[in-house]
Design a protein around this motif. Structure first.
Motif, PDB file in Angstrom:
ATOM      1  N   PHE A  65       0.835  -1.198   0.000  1.00  0.00           N
ATOM      2  CA  PHE A  65       0.000   0.000   0.000  1.00  0.00           C
ATOM      3  C   PHE A  65       0.872   1.252   0.000  1.00  0.00           C
ATOM      4  CE2 PHE A  65      -3.403   2.599   2.166  1.00  0.00           C
ATOM      5  CZ  PHE A  65      -4.235   2.593   1.075  1.00  0.00           C
ATOM      6  N   LEU A  66       1.920   1.236   0.838  1.00  0.00           N
ATOM      7  CA  LEU A  66       2.841   2.374   0.867  1.00  0.00           C
ATOM      8  C   LEU A  66       3.505   2.559  -0.490  1.00  0.00           C
ATOM      9  CD1 LEU A  66       4.746   2.183   4.272  1.00  0.00           C
ATOM     10  CD2 LEU A  66       2.801   3.571   3.645  1.00  0.00           C
ATOM     11  N   PHE A  67       3.925   1.435  -1.082  1.00  0.00           N
ATOM     12  CA  PHE A  67       4.576   1.471  -2.393  1.00  0.00           C
ATOM     13  C   PHE A  67       3.650   2.130  -3.419  1.00  0.00           C
ATOM     14  CE2 PHE A  67       6.649   0.006  -6.159  1.00  0.00           C
ATOM     15  CZ  PHE A  67       7.944  -0.285  -5.787  1.00  0.00           C
ATOM     16  N   MET A  69       1.109   4.143  -2.912  1.00  0.00           N
ATOM     17  CA  MET A  69       0.819   5.548  -2.666  1.00  0.00           C
ATOM     18  C   MET A  69       2.028   6.408  -2.948  1.00  0.00           C
ATOM     19  SD  MET A  69      -1.474   6.136   0.629  1.00  0.00           S
ATOM     20  CE  MET A  69      -3.192   5.720   0.646  1.00  0.00           C
ATOM     21  N   PHE A  70       3.180   5.980  -2.455  1.00  0.00           N
ATOM     22  CA  PHE A  70       4.335   6.872  -2.509  1.00  0.00           C
ATOM     23  C   PHE A  70       4.976   6.870  -3.887  1.00  0.00           C
ATOM     24  CE2 PHE A  70       8.745   8.162  -1.507  1.00  0.00           C
ATOM     25  CZ  PHE A  70       8.442   9.416  -1.019  1.00  0.00           C
ATOM     26  N   LEU A  75      -3.197   3.114  -6.983  1.00  0.00           N
ATOM     27  CA  LEU A  75      -3.514   2.402  -5.741  1.00  0.00           C
ATOM     28  C   LEU A  75      -4.015   0.996  -6.025  1.00  0.00           C
ATOM     29  CD1 LEU A  75      -5.371   5.178  -3.750  1.00  0.00           C
ATOM     30  CD2 LEU A  75      -2.952   4.660  -3.854  1.00  0.00           C
ATOM     31  N   GLY A  76      -3.571   0.048  -5.224  1.00  0.00           N
ATOM     32  CA  GLY A  76      -4.147  -1.287  -5.287  1.00  0.00           C
ATOM     33  C   GLY A  76      -3.278  -2.331  -5.937  1.00  0.00           C
ATOM     34  N   ALA A  77      -2.342  -1.900  -6.806  1.00  0.00           N
ATOM     35  CA  ALA A  77      -1.602  -2.893  -7.578  1.00  0.00           C
ATOM     36  C   ALA A  77      -0.703  -3.747  -6.682  1.00  0.00           C
ATOM     37  CB  ALA A  77      -0.778  -2.191  -8.661  1.00  0.00           C
ATOM     38  N   TYR A  78       0.276  -3.116  -6.075  1.00  0.00           N
ATOM     39  CA  TYR A  78       1.191  -3.886  -5.227  1.00  0.00           C
ATOM     40  C   TYR A  78       0.494  -4.331  -3.946  1.00  0.00           C
ATOM     41  CZ  TYR A  78       4.929  -2.686  -8.371  1.00  0.00           C
ATOM     42  OH  TYR A  78       5.707  -2.579  -9.481  1.00  0.00           O
ATOM     43  N   PHE A  79      -0.406  -3.540  -3.475  1.00  0.00           N
ATOM     44  CA  PHE A  79      -1.220  -3.858  -2.307  1.00  0.00           C
ATOM     45  C   PHE A  79      -1.868  -5.238  -2.466  1.00  0.00           C
ATOM     46  CE2 PHE A  79      -5.644  -3.612  -0.668  1.00  0.00           C
ATOM     47  CZ  PHE A  79      -5.381  -3.497   0.680  1.00  0.00           C
ATOM     48  N   PHE A  80      -2.260  -5.540  -3.669  1.00  0.00           N
ATOM     49  CA  PHE A  80      -2.926  -6.811  -3.936  1.00  0.00           C
ATOM     50  C   PHE A  80      -1.931  -7.902  -4.342  1.00  0.00           C
ATOM     51  CE2 PHE A  80      -5.195  -9.553  -7.029  1.00  0.00           C
ATOM     52  CZ  PHE A  80      -6.101 -10.114  -6.150  1.00  0.00           C
TER      53      PHE A  80
END
Lengths: 170, 297
Positions: A65-67, A69-70, A75-80
């Motif tokens: 999520f940080l990756f 956003m920053f 949003l969502g790609a690496y988070f998932f």
């Protein structure tokens, strides 16, 4: 107190990607290859195998999520993808005995999987004009070579670090 | 064979896919700036990034200096020859600037689209996954940076501010593949030719300047600068030089391939330009009022 070393290690790995980008000249190989550091992701995979899978998934969510956003703003790609691939890896390592050379193959497979999923997503949202062949030659190969080298250098320290941390937590 | 996904996990998976699609949809929306939770996360991450990348950047530039040391003699020779021209040029510029200011006073138009105030910034991160050509700089809203401002190096324009948080901002480079990445530009010559910088040719490493009228004669080597029309870009920032003209697919307009003056790689220090005239459009509330009045007529 020693438990704080785990988040610290992960944070160091998280920033190591961008620090690598500071040192790495972007026009190396005349721009013909784009090697992308995935050091944090490799650390996460080590964590899932040598530490604890569920903690790794939680860290994957948080830092993915940080990756997003920053760095990327998508949003969502690496988070998932981070937690998903950690989960797949934990299943794979159950079938394959995880010695370091075998784990190298798994890690490379995971990185290729991640790259392809991110590429697919970028094609879907029209943020790239690369064709799949270009992607495979320009990015995928270079990424695998770079991260393979990172693995060869850092596999033993990373494994030892997580094994030690596991003892601390147990 | 063990079951790969149990029921509970399947639900979690499906739930996250829905979340993924929703979040991607949210972040792809055409929005002016990011939301406050994103700003907060960016500031916190940026704080850590600052701590990490400033020393790393210092070490990197130290090695860069050592590498450059070898060419010092040649560089010195070249610079000395430039220096002689520079003195003349400087006095010319000072005289012209004074003339310009006086003439503007006569015309009662004291501000121009070319006036801007540069804000110095250091690049603290480049998007490590290298898909979007984004860099993060260490100046944000607290220093007066706003989305869409022009970002340049000493050589020329490199991109524009995409989003800002309190202490950091994200800059999209001109080389990014994004259909919304457009800059109004002009080709300097006997007659000024306007066009749009839109898109980047990865193979040739050239910017594409589109929407140039087909009857306009453009010579190779002519300078391309920002036009200051539309948005908050100041006028006259160097973009590059024309290298080739190609007719577009319908033959109605031409596209110029522009060699960028600034390098988009290994950026360390950049300037963000804050234009002095920004209120081109009336405030949003006023605009609505205008619409209402028009309807009333």
């Amino acid at each position: 107190m020693k438990k704080a070393l785990l988040p610290l290690l992960i944070i160091v790995l998280f920033y190591s990607d961008s620090v690598f980008m500071i040192f790495f000249p972007e026009q190396a190989f005349n721009g013909a290859y784009i090697p992308v550091p995935r050091f944090f992701f490799i650390g996460l995979l080590f964590m899932s195998v040598f530490f604890d899978r569920n903690t790794a998934i939680k860290y994957g969510f948080l830092f993915g999520f940080l990756f997003d956003m920053f760095y990327t703003g998508l949003l969502g790609a690496y988070f998932f993808f981070f937690p998903l691939i950690v989960y797949i890896t934990s299943k794979l390592t159950k079938w394959l005995h995880s010695t370091l050379p075998v784990f190298l193959v798994i890690v490379l497979f995971d990185i290729a999987l991640l790259e392809m999923m991110i590429y697919g997503l970028n094609v879907l949202v029209q943020r790239t004009a690369l064709s799949f062949e270009q992607f495979a030659f320009v990015r995928l190969l270079a990424v695998l070579v770079l991260n393979g080298l990172f693995y060869i250098v850092f596999a033993i320290p990373l494994r030892n670090a997580f094994v030690k941390l596991k003892k601390v937590f147990d | 064979m063990p079951q790969f996904f149990t029921n509970k996990r399947l639900i979690i998976l499906l739930g996250s896919i829905i979340l993924l699609v929703a979040m991607i949809g949210f972040s792809l929306r055409d929005r002016d700036n990011i939301t406050w939770p994103e700003k907060f996360v960016k500031d916190v991450t940026g704080f850590g990034q600052n701590i990490v990348s400033k020393p790393a950047g210092a070490v990197e530039s130290f090695f860069g200096d050592i590498r450059r040391l070898r060419h010092t003699y040649e560089e010195n020779e070249k610079l000395r020859s430039h220096l002689e021209e520079l003195a003349q040029l400087e006095s010319d510029v000072a005289r012209l600037e004074k003339d310009n200011a006086e003439l503007r006073k006569v015309l009662e138009k004291e501000k121009s689209l070319a006036d801007y105030e540069p804000i110095q910034a250091t690049v603290i991160a480049r998007n490590p996954d290298r898909w979007y050509e984004l860099i993060t700089i260490d100046q944000g809203e607290s220093n007066g940076i706003e989305p869409d401002m022009a970002v340049m190096t000493a050589n020329g324009l490199v991109g524009k501010v995409q989003s800002t948080s309190k202490f950091t901002s994200t800059v999209q480079l001109l080389s990014a593949h994004d259909s919304q990445n457009r800059v109004s530009a002009l080709i300097q010559g006997e007659t000024t030719i306007y066009g749009l910088i839109e898109g980047y040719d990865e193979e040739k490493k050239m910017l594409q300047m589109t929407k140039i009228p087909s009857d306009s004669k453009v010579k190779k080597g002519q300078a391309v600068t920002t036009s200051g029309l539309g948005g908050v870009f100041p006028k006259g920032l160097v973009i590059g030089t024309v290298t080739e003209m190609v007719p577009d697919e319908f033959g109605l307009t031409q596209t110029a391939l522009v060699e960028p003056a600034a390098s988009f790689y290994d950026l360390e220090h950049v300037m963000v330009s804050k234009r002095e005239i920004t209120g081109v459009l009336p405030e949003e509330e006023d605009r609505q009022q205008v619409l209402v009045e028009e309807e009333g007529l």
